[in-house]
Write a protein that holds these residues in place. Structure first.
Motif, mmCIF file in Angstrom:
data_model
loop_
_atom_site.group_PDB
_atom_site.id
_atom_site.type_symbol
_atom_site.label_atom_id
_atom_site.label_comp_id
_atom_site.label_asym_id
_atom_site.label_seq_id
_atom_site.Cartn_x
_atom_site.Cartn_y
_atom_site.Cartn_z
ATOM 1 N N UNK A 1 -55.041 1.118 46.293
ATOM 2 C CA UNK A 1 -54.098 0.785 47.361
ATOM 3 C C UNK A 1 -54.816 -0.038 48.414
ATOM 4 N N UNK A 2 -54.088 -0.974 48.976
ATOM 5 C CA UNK A 2 -54.655 -1.830 50.009
ATOM 6 C C UNK A 2 -54.223 -3.266 49.781
ATOM 7 N N UNK B 1 -62.505 1.584 53.275
ATOM 8 C CA UNK B 1 -63.667 1.845 52.452
ATOM 9 C C UNK B 1 -63.838 0.692 51.475
ATOM 10 N N UNK B 2 -65.015 0.574 50.917
ATOM 11 C CA UNK B 2 -65.349 -0.550 50.045
ATOM 12 C C UNK B 2 -65.322 -0.088 48.587
ATOM 13 N N UNK C 1 -59.309 9.341 46.433
ATOM 14 C CA UNK C 1 -60.280 9.291 47.519
ATOM 15 C C UNK C 1 -59.768 8.385 48.623
ATOM 16 N N UNK C 2 -59.914 8.855 49.846
ATOM 17 C CA UNK C 2 -59.591 8.077 51.033
ATOM 18 C C UNK C 2 -60.873 7.869 51.822
ATOM 19 N N UNK C 3 -60.779 7.103 52.891
ATOM 20 C CA UNK C 3 -61.941 6.862 53.751
ATOM 21 C C UNK C 3 -62.538 8.196 54.210
ATOM 22 N N UNK C 4 -63.869 8.263 54.275
ATOM 23 C CA UNK C 4 -64.633 9.438 54.691
ATOM 24 C C UNK C 4 -64.564 10.609 53.716
ATOM 25 N N UNK C 5 -64.232 10.330 52.455
ATOM 26 C CA UNK C 5 -64.250 11.361 51.419
ATOM 27 C C UNK C 5 -65.680 11.858 51.237
ATOM 28 N N UNK C 6 -65.828 13.112 50.867
ATOM 29 C CA UNK C 6 -67.152 13.671 50.594
ATOM 30 C C UNK C 6 -67.799 12.918 49.432
ATOM 31 N N UNK D 1 -57.672 0.918 50.809
ATOM 32 C CA UNK D 1 -57.303 2.092 51.607
ATOM 33 C C UNK D 1 -57.424 3.386 50.812
ATOM 34 N N UNK D 2 -57.231 3.320 49.479
ATOM 35 C CA UNK D 2 -57.412 4.510 48.646
ATOM 36 C C UNK D 2 -57.676 4.108 47.203
#
Length: 92
Positions: free
Chosen positions: A50-51, A1-2, A31-36, A18-19
């Motif tokens: 993180x990342x 995610x960006x 929040x992680x990828x594809x979070x609401x 990544x988070x």
């Protein structure tokens, strides 16, 4: 995610992560990828990223390294919005 972190002075970070953990007014959340989609007010604390984080030389001193390889940014307050795998943090 960006992730994009913007302060009144400058854009402090923009890039893939990544988070992201943030100090919301109702408690810390991650929040992680594809979070609401979410919009939240932030209180004093640390935004934890993180990342594979590469910081610009001009803003490196605003960030610290935390445990488990996380990159930390101390904030006093702010607003966060996540939508379509893009997180924008407006931080004070």
């Amino acid at each position: 995610m960006y992730l994009e972190i913007v302060s009144p002075e400058a854009t402090l970070f923009s890039g893939e992560v990544t988070s992201v953990s943030a100090p919301g007014v109702n408690g810390e959340f991650e929040m992680l990828k594809n979070h609401a989609p979410i919009v939240s007010l932030l209180k004093e604390g640390f935004v934890k990223i993180s990342g594979n984080i590469e910081l610009e030389k001009e803003v490196e001193d605003k960030f610290t390294k935390g445990d488990k390889g996380k990159t930390l940014l101390k904030i006093n307050s702010g607003t966060l919005e996540m939508k379509d795998n893009k997180v924008i943090v407006l931080a004070d």
